[in-house]
Design a protein around this motif. Structure first.
Motif, PDB file in Angstrom:
ATOM      1  N   ALA A 144       4.402 -55.956-101.654  1.00  0.00           N
ATOM      2  CA  ALA A 144       5.027 -55.360-102.837  1.00  0.00           C
ATOM      3  C   ALA A 144       5.271 -56.418-103.913  1.00  0.00           C
ATOM      4  CB  ALA A 144       6.341 -54.676-102.452  1.00  0.00           C
ATOM      5  N   THR A 202       2.674 -48.761-102.803  1.00  0.00           N
ATOM      6  CA  THR A 202       1.349 -49.387-102.694  1.00  0.00           C
ATOM      7  C   THR A 202       1.266 -50.249-101.447  1.00  0.00           C
ATOM      8  OG1 THR A 202       1.147 -49.424-105.110  1.00  0.00           O
ATOM      9  CG2 THR A 202      -0.318 -50.862-103.863  1.00  0.00           C
ATOM     10  N   ALA A 203       2.296 -51.048-101.208  1.00  0.00           N
ATOM     11  CA  ALA A 203       2.322 -51.915-100.028  1.00  0.00           C
ATOM     12  C   ALA A 203       2.242 -51.096 -98.747  1.00  0.00           C
ATOM     13  CB  ALA A 203       3.586 -52.768-100.033  1.00  0.00           C
ATOM     14  N   ASP A 213       3.999 -47.503-107.776  1.00  0.00           N
ATOM     15  CA  ASP A 213       5.184 -48.173-107.271  1.00  0.00           C
ATOM     16  C   ASP A 213       4.781 -49.240-106.248  1.00  0.00           C
ATOM     17  OD1 ASP A 213       8.198 -48.266-106.687  1.00  0.00           O
ATOM     18  OD2 ASP A 213       7.312 -47.926-104.712  1.00  0.00           O
ATOM     19  N   PRO A 214       5.205 -50.506-106.443  1.00  0.00           N
ATOM     20  CA  PRO A 214       4.771 -51.584-105.545  1.00  0.00           C
ATOM     21  C   PRO A 214       5.077 -51.334-104.072  1.00  0.00           C
ATOM     22  CG  PRO A 214       5.708 -52.523-107.528  1.00  0.00           C
ATOM     23  CD  PRO A 214       5.963 -51.042-107.590  1.00  0.00           C
ATOM     24  N   ALA A 215       6.248 -50.767-103.767  1.00  0.00           N
ATOM     25  CA  ALA A 215       6.600 -50.518-102.366  1.00  0.00           C
ATOM     26  C   ALA A 215       5.679 -49.449-101.771  1.00  0.00           C
ATOM     27  CB  ALA A 215       8.055 -50.096-102.250  1.00  0.00           C
ATOM     28  N   GLU A 243       5.360 -55.838 -95.575  1.00  0.00           N
ATOM     29  CA  GLU A 243       5.244 -54.980 -96.751  1.00  0.00           C
ATOM     30  C   GLU A 243       5.979 -55.558 -97.957  1.00  0.00           C
ATOM     31  OE1 GLU A 243       5.956 -50.820 -96.315  1.00  0.00           O
ATOM     32  OE2 GLU A 243       4.710 -50.641 -94.515  1.00  0.00           O
ATOM     33  N   SER A 244       7.058 -56.280 -97.721  1.00  0.00           N
ATOM     34  CA  SER A 244       7.791 -56.859 -98.850  1.00  0.00           C
ATOM     35  C   SER A 244       6.941 -57.918 -99.551  1.00  0.00           C
ATOM     36  CB  SER A 244       9.118 -57.464 -98.376  1.00  0.00           C
ATOM     37  OG  SER A 244       8.901 -58.576 -97.512  1.00  0.00           O
TER      38      SER A 244
END
Length: 215
Positions: free
Chosen positions: A153, A118-119, A114-116, A149-150
């Motif tokens: 992501a 991961t970030a 999940d990109p979020a 973080e955005s």
């Protein structure tokens, strides 16, 4: 495809790359991860070098990114993110295409998360998210971006989209979610051998000042 085909992972840091390395090694696949250690090579020109550095040198000098890496079958954590420079072979179509042309049986993996999530993990992993990524030019993440973080992501998602577009319809590419309980079976079926181990390696239980060398 031959039994000795190369295995290239196109994943980004903190998406389960260390888990994949351990799984391949437990399956007796000679895998190099991030840096070439003394126990892995007797070549003094390779020992201590980052994998991506070697790949780029041979790509530009000879055309084949794996020219001096014939002793390895698996290649993981290709990128190197320093404080003043970054190299990201897994984002470079020219280099990926060169691997395919010189080693046409190569199979490519993309471990996703999940990109979020991961970030968030990147931001907590030493100074990777706070210094190294925002202060260097990374493909898809120019200098000055990435401290939020955005941003990270969006960059992670962009890499997934890049890989899936480049390999659309290809039978030598497998993208998988590292959290998918069926991931080991999917990888094993794709590579043609069973993974005897699957777990969670290199978990970010603490936030070290600098990440340890993956092994």
């Amino acid at each position: 495809m031959s039994d000795g085909f190369k295995i290239i992972n196109l994943g980004l840091p903190k998406t389960g790359t260390t888990t994949l390395t351990r799984a391949l090694r437990r399956a007796r696949i000679r895998t190099v991860d991030w840096r070439i250690h003394r126990r892995q090579s007797a070549d003094p020109e390779l020992v201590g070098k980052h994998l991506g550095t070697v790949m780029y040198r041979d790509y530009f000098d000879h055309g084949d990114p794996l020219r001096r890496l014939g002793g390895f079958r698996g290649f993981n954590e290709l990128s190197q993110a320093g404080l003043h420079y970054s190299i990201w072979p897994q984002t470079d179509w020219g280099l990926i295409d060169a691997i395919q042309r010189h080693h046409p049986d190569t199979r490519f993996l993309l471990n996703m998360r999940d990109p979020a999530a991961t970030a968030s993990s990147i931001m907590r992993w030493g100074n990777l998210g706070t210094l190294r990524l925002p202060n260097t030019n990374v493909p898809g993440l120019p200098k000055g971006y990435g401290s939020d973080e955005s941003h990270l992501a969006r960059w992670v998602l962009g890499h997934y989209m890049f890989c899936e577009r480049v390999f659309a319809g290809a039978d030598n590419f497998l993208a998988f979610d590292i959290t998918d309980p069926d991931a080991p079976g999917k990888i094993g079926a794709f590579l043609g051998f069973e993974l005897p181990w699957w777990g969670r390696a290199n978990e970010n239980k603490t936030a070290p000042a600098e990440p340890a060398d993956p092994v």
